[in-house]
Design an enzyme around this catalytic site. Structure first.
Site, PDB file in Angstrom:
ATOM      1  N   ARG A 224       1.335  -2.737  -8.275  1.00 47.50           N
ATOM      2  CA  ARG A 224       2.408  -2.032  -7.587  1.00 47.50           C
ATOM      3  C   ARG A 224       2.784  -2.790  -6.320  1.00 47.50           C
ATOM      4  NH1 ARG A 224       3.717  -0.177 -11.620  1.00 47.50           N
ATOM      5  NH2 ARG A 224       4.002   2.005 -12.219  1.00 47.50           N
ATOM      6  N   GLU A 253      12.475  -1.349  -5.104  1.00 47.23           N
ATOM      7  CA  GLU A 253      13.079  -1.907  -6.317  1.00 47.23           C
ATOM      8  C   GLU A 253      14.366  -1.152  -6.637  1.00 47.23           C
ATOM      9  OE1 GLU A 253      10.216  -1.921  -9.491  1.00 47.23           O
ATOM     10  OE2 GLU A 253       8.791  -3.152  -8.383  1.00 47.23           O
ATOM     11  N   HIS A 272      10.280  -6.691 -12.527  1.00 51.43           N
ATOM     12  CA  HIS A 272       9.444  -5.622 -13.076  1.00 51.43           C
ATOM     13  C   HIS A 272       9.537  -5.582 -14.609  1.00 51.43           C
ATOM     14  CE1 HIS A 272       7.477  -1.570 -11.821  1.00 51.43           C
ATOM     15  NE2 HIS A 272       6.948  -2.026 -12.950  1.00 51.43           N
TER      16      HIS A 272
END
Length: 310
Positions: A224, A253, A272
Site C-alpha cells: 500500500r 491514487e 496499481h
C-alpha cells in the site's frame, strides 16, 4: 447467515450483473458509485465493492465483500461494526504480484536497461550479468501474497527472508523475523519488497530510519502506498541507500500529473496493476463465500480479522 438483498457497485458493477442470473434466489441492485445513496444501505444486507462509497454506512448490512485483496479502504481509520462480516477476494493475486516482482528482478540482474542504452548509442559493450541465486531478498509480509512472491523467488535460488509481525516460520521463506528485528537484515538486502496491508502499524512504516539501513538495495512496493514515507524514500535514493524503486501503489491514487515522482530517473511507476481483479475470479470468489454463508459454516473462507486489518 441469511442474505437476501445485495448491492453491487464499483468499476465492475455492470460486468457483475451476471450474478443476478447465477443467483436468482436473491435480490440484487447494481449501481455506479456516484448513484449510491444512504437509503440503499437501509435496503441491502449485503454490499459488494472495492471500497465504501461516500454515502456508506452500516444500515442493515450483515455482510460486506471486498472485490480486491486489500481491505484498508473499509477498515483504515474506520470503526467497524462488530456483527458485520467482512470478506475479501483472493484469486490469483499472489501469482500476479509474484510475477510482477520477478520481472523487475530479472530485468535488473540481466542489465536490460544498460543494454538498451548501449543499443541507442550503437555501442557494443559486453557486461557480466548476475544470477538470481546471488540475490538476498527481504519481503515484508508473509501472508498469501508475500509467501507466493517468496515461493517464486526461491524457485530460482534467491535467498528470501520474511518480515512479519510475529516472526512465525513460513515454509516458503528461508527464515522469518519479527519486524522489530529488521534493521540488521537490511544492509545485506539486494531487494526489499513490501507486500503488507495498510494498518495503523504499517502506516509510514518505511521511513527514514528503515531506508537508512539499506546499502544500495532495490525497493518494490506492491503493498500500500501509505506505508511509505515518499520524502524519506526519495532522500534515500539521493543518498544511495536505495538504488532503484519500483512503485505500483501510492498514498494518493491516481498519482497527480504534477507529482515529481513521474520524472525521477531512479523510479519506475506502474498504475496499481500488479494484481488487477479479473471478472472470473471476482465472480468465483463471491459465489464461493456466498455458498459458505448459505451452509452456515462457522469459519468462512477469506474472512477478514478486522482487529488486525487483514
Amino acid at each position: 447467515m441469511d442474505i437476501r438483498r445485495i448491492m453491487v457497485t464499483g468499476r465492475m458493477y455492470r460486468d457483475l450483473e451476471k450474478l443476478a442470473l447465477l443467483d436468482p434466489k436473491r435480490e440484487y441492485l447494481f449501481l455506479p458509485e456516484a448513484e449510491v445513496r444512504a437509503h440503499h444501505f437501509d435496503w441491502a444486507d449485503g454490499y459488494v465493492a472495492f471500497k465504501p462509497t461516500e454515502s456508506f454506512h452500516f444500515g442493515k448490512l450483515r455482510w460486506v465483500h471486498a472485490l480486491g485483496a486489500g481491505v484498508d479502504a473499509f477498515l483504515f481509520n474506520r470503526e467497524w461494526k462488530k456483527d458485520v462480516l467482512l470478506t475479501r477476494t483472493i484469486g490469483s493475486f499472489g501469482q500476479k504480484i509474484g510475477q510482477y516482482c520477478l520481472s523487475y528482478l530479472l530485468a535488473d540482474v540481466q542489465l536490460h536497461e544498460n543494454f538498451q542504452q548501449h543499443q541507442l548509442a550503437r555501442q557494443w559493450m559486453p557486461s557480466q550479468t548476475k544470477l538470481l541465486q546471488q540475490l538476498n531478498a527481504v519481503i515484508f509480509g508473509t501472508g498469501t501474497i508475500g509467501e507466493e512472491v517468496a515461493r517464486m523467488l526461491s524457485i530460482f535460488g534467491a535467498n528470501v527472508i520474511g518480515i512479519s509481525r510475529s516472526g512465525a516460520p513460513n515454509r516458503h521463506f528461508h527464515k522469518v523475523h519479527p519486524v522489530t528485528e529488521v534493521q540488521p537484515l537490511l544492509p545485506q538486502a539486494d531487494w526489499v519488497i513490501n507486500t503488507l496491508p495498510l494498518t495503523p502499524s504499517t502506516d509510514r512504516l518505511f521511513e527514514e530510519r528503515v531506508f537508512s539501513c539499506m546499502r544500495g538495495a532495490g525497493f518494490i512496493n506492491v503493498g500500500r502506498g501509505a506505508s511509505v514515507d515518499e520524502d524519506a524514500l526519495f532522500g534515500a535514493i539521493e543518498r544511495g541507500h536505495v538504488r532503484r524503486a519500483v512503485l505500483d501503489v501510492f498514498r494518493e491514487e491516481p498519482l497527480s500529473a504534477a507529482s515529481p515522482i513521474w520524472s525521477h530517473p531512479n523510479v519506475v511507476i506502474t498504475p496499481h496493476i500488479s494484481a488487477i481483479t479479473g471478472l472470473d475470479e471476482a465472480v468465483d470468489g463471491y459465489l464461493s463465500v456466498l455458498r459458505e454463508l448459505e451452509n452456515g459454516q462457522e469459519r468462512v473462507s477469506h474472512s477478514v480479522d478486522v482487529s488486525r486489518g487483514y
